[in-house]
Design a protein around this motif. Structure first.
Motif, PDB file in Angstrom:
ATOM      1  N   VAL A  36      47.843  50.634  36.561  1.00 28.50           N
ATOM      2  CA  VAL A  36      48.138  49.469  35.917  1.00 28.50           C
ATOM      3  C   VAL A  36      48.374  48.498  37.077  1.00 28.50           C
ATOM      4  O   VAL A  36      48.924  48.485  38.053  1.00 28.50           O
ATOM      5  N   LEU A  37      47.473  47.423  36.992  1.00 28.01           N
ATOM      6  CA  LEU A  37      47.391  46.358  37.992  1.00 28.01           C
ATOM      7  C   LEU A  37      47.644  44.750  37.209  1.00 28.01           C
ATOM      8  O   LEU A  37      47.792  44.745  36.104  1.00 28.01           O
ATOM      9  N   SER A  38      48.007  44.000  38.081  1.00 21.50           N
ATOM     10  CA  SER A  38      48.364  42.708  37.793  1.00 21.50           C
ATOM     11  C   SER A  38      47.172  41.891  37.947  1.00 21.50           C
ATOM     12  O   SER A  38      46.158  42.433  38.874  1.00 21.50           O
ATOM     13  N   VAL A  39      46.953  40.815  37.067  1.00 22.54           N
ATOM     14  CA  VAL A  39      45.652  40.106  36.729  1.00 22.54           C
ATOM     15  C   VAL A  39      46.127  38.876  37.340  1.00 22.54           C
ATOM     16  O   VAL A  39      46.740  38.076  36.604  1.00 22.54           O
ATOM     17  N   THR A  40      45.623  38.066  38.287  1.00 23.55           N
ATOM     18  CA  THR A  40      45.996  36.831  38.911  1.00 23.55           C
ATOM     19  C   THR A  40      45.040  35.577  38.362  1.00 23.55           C
ATOM     20  O   THR A  40      45.921  34.704  38.209  1.00 23.55           O
ATOM     21  N   ASP A  41      44.018  36.073  37.915  1.00 28.23           N
ATOM     22  CA  ASP A  41      42.930  34.814  37.427  1.00 28.23           C
ATOM     23  C   ASP A  41      42.342  35.490  35.999  1.00 28.23           C
ATOM     24  O   ASP A  41      41.406  36.201  36.351  1.00 28.23           O
ATOM     25  N   ASP A  42      42.902  35.120  35.027  1.00 29.29           N
ATOM     26  CA  ASP A  42      42.201  35.818  33.724  1.00 29.29           C
ATOM     27  C   ASP A  42      41.100  34.894  33.181  1.00 29.29           C
ATOM     28  O   ASP A  42      40.810  34.886  32.086  1.00 29.29           O
ATOM     29  N   ASP A  43      41.237  33.527  33.722  1.00 28.63           N
ATOM     30  CA  ASP A  43      40.502  32.491  33.123  1.00 28.63           C
ATOM     31  C   ASP A  43      38.716  32.939  32.908  1.00 28.63           C
ATOM     32  O   ASP A  43      38.426  32.731  31.892  1.00 28.63           O
ATOM     33  N   PRO A  44      38.140  33.667  33.751  1.00 24.14           N
ATOM     34  CA  PRO A  44      36.767  34.203  33.435  1.00 24.14           C
ATOM     35  C   PRO A  44      36.685  35.163  32.172  1.00 24.14           C
ATOM     36  O   PRO A  44      35.801  35.170  31.438  1.00 24.14           O
ATOM     37  N   LEU A  45      37.763  35.877  32.037  1.00 27.37           N
ATOM     38  CA  LEU A  45      37.726  36.987  30.920  1.00 27.37           C
ATOM     39  C   LEU A  45      38.153  36.135  29.541  1.00 27.37           C
ATOM     40  O   LEU A  45      37.578  36.420  28.658  1.00 27.37           O
ATOM     41  N   ALA A  46      38.828  34.965  29.529  1.00 28.18           N
ATOM     42  CA  ALA A  46      39.348  34.337  28.427  1.00 28.18           C
ATOM     43  C   ALA A  46      38.158  33.485  27.986  1.00 28.18           C
ATOM     44  O   ALA A  46      37.916  33.154  26.974  1.00 28.18           O
ATOM     45  N   ALA A  47      37.152  33.243  28.848  1.00 25.26           N
ATOM     46  CA  ALA A  47      36.102  32.269  28.561  1.00 25.26           C
ATOM     47  C   ALA A  47      34.692  33.215  28.114  1.00 25.26           C
ATOM     48  O   ALA A  47      33.983  32.562  27.702  1.00 25.26           O
ATOM     49  N   ALA A  48      34.899  34.634  28.167  1.00 26.07           N
ATOM     50  CA  ALA A  48      33.766  35.523  27.766  1.00 26.07           C
ATOM     51  C   ALA A  48      33.515  35.341  26.376  1.00 26.07           C
ATOM     52  O   ALA A  48      34.401  35.311  25.518  1.00 26.07           O
ATOM     53  N   ASP A  49      32.166  35.374  26.046  1.00 25.51           N
ATOM     54  CA  ASP A  49      31.909  35.379  24.463  1.00 25.51           C
ATOM     55  C   ASP A  49      32.306  36.508  23.641  1.00 25.51           C
ATOM     56  O   ASP A  49      32.449  36.455  22.596  1.00 25.51           O
ATOM     57  N   THR A  79      44.022  32.645  23.326  1.00 24.11           N
ATOM     58  CA  THR A  79      43.228  32.274  24.509  1.00 24.11           C
ATOM     59  C   THR A  79      44.121  30.915  24.997  1.00 24.11           C
ATOM     60  O   THR A  79      44.301  30.706  26.254  1.00 24.11           O
ATOM     61  N   ALA A  80      44.645  29.980  24.239  1.00 22.75           N
ATOM     62  CA  ALA A  80      45.137  28.778  24.427  1.00 22.75           C
ATOM     63  C   ALA A  80      46.695  29.244  24.960  1.00 22.75           C
ATOM     64  O   ALA A  80      47.397  28.260  25.612  1.00 22.75           O
ATOM     65  N   ALA A  81      47.268  30.151  24.511  1.00 19.89           N
ATOM     66  CA  ALA A  81      48.415  30.744  24.710  1.00 19.89           C
ATOM     67  C   ALA A  81      48.863  31.875  25.673  1.00 19.89           C
ATOM     68  O   ALA A  81      49.435  32.745  25.222  1.00 19.89           O
ATOM     69  N   ARG A  82      47.906  32.350  26.524  1.00 23.03           N
ATOM     70  CA  ARG A  82      47.873  33.671  27.202  1.00 23.03           C
ATOM     71  C   ARG A  82      49.434  33.718  28.200  1.00 23.03           C
ATOM     72  O   ARG A  82      49.891  32.501  28.650  1.00 23.03           O
ATOM     73  N   VAL A  83      49.768  34.782  28.295  1.00 20.84           N
ATOM     74  CA  VAL A  83      50.732  35.089  29.160  1.00 20.84           C
ATOM     75  C   VAL A  83      50.469  34.723  30.747  1.00 20.84           C
ATOM     76  O   VAL A  83      49.279  34.675  31.057  1.00 20.84           O
ATOM     77  N   ASP A  84      51.216  34.318  31.618  1.00 21.50           N
ATOM     78  CA  ASP A  84      51.063  33.814  32.953  1.00 21.50           C
ATOM     79  C   ASP A  84      50.702  35.032  33.796  1.00 21.50           C
ATOM     80  O   ASP A  84      49.902  34.885  34.752  1.00 21.50           O
ATOM     81  N   ASP A  85      51.101  36.226  33.644  1.00 22.16           N
ATOM     82  CA  ASP A  85      50.955  37.453  34.460  1.00 22.16           C
ATOM     83  C   ASP A  85      50.402  38.612  33.478  1.00 22.16           C
ATOM     84  O   ASP A  85      51.432  39.424  33.561  1.00 22.16           O
ATOM     85  N   PRO A  86      49.319  38.586  33.016  1.00 24.86           N
ATOM     86  CA  PRO A  86      48.700  39.677  32.302  1.00 24.86           C
ATOM     87  C   PRO A  86      48.719  41.013  33.131  1.00 24.86           C
ATOM     88  O   PRO A  86      48.537  40.786  34.306  1.00 24.86           O
TER      89      PRO A  86
END
Length: 150
Positions: A36-49, A79-86
């Protein structure tokens, strides 16, 4: 129950890892999760088609193919209300390209021991859900990692 046959036909206790997506608690077989890992930047994932193949992350020198579960199972505005530390559940299986499978989730809880016989099969036919069960008074949806990865 018929669902017990999916787990070898016995009622031996099974360890599951519980996790959250929005207000719903889910679980998956703990033995299938490698880390189980912390994800610091999930913006590219949220933008995926395609949330089923939201991109690839590198973790500990390994490539992880990400399924964005908040977008797959959550509400459409997620995507507009994602948690801060997924968190990222990394599974011990790889795809044909050698990438590990990973599920982006909101939060990870702890492992629990459950009995396969306590699983209530879904009322509707679905390939991604094994069923529902109650853990510590909470309704938990058991996801089938094998069908999600196929």
């Amino acid at each position: 129950m018929g669902s017990a046959s999916n787990d070898g036909g016995t009622d031996e206790p099974i360890t599951v890892l519980t996790f959250d997506l929005e207000e719903t608690r889910y679980c998956v077989r703990a033995e299938s999760v490698a880390s189980v890992l912390s994800v610091t930047d999930d913006d590219p994932l949220a933008a995926a088609d395609d949330p089923w193949d939201a991109g690839t992350l590198s973790a500990a020198g390994e490539r992880v193919r990400v399924v964005d579960l908040p977008r797959v199972f959550g509400s459409s505005f997620r995507t507009a209300a994602r948690v801060d530390d997924p968190k990222l559940l990394v599974f011990s299986v790889t795809d044909d390209d050698g990438r590990y499978y990973g599920w982006l989730v909101d939060d990870v809880d702890v492992t629990r021991r459950v009995r396969a016989a306590s699983l209530e099969v879904p009322a509707m036919t679905t390939t991604h859900v094994k069923g529902r069960l109650e853990i510590d008074g909470d309704d938990v949806v058991w996801l089938d990692e094998r069908t999600i990865h196929s």
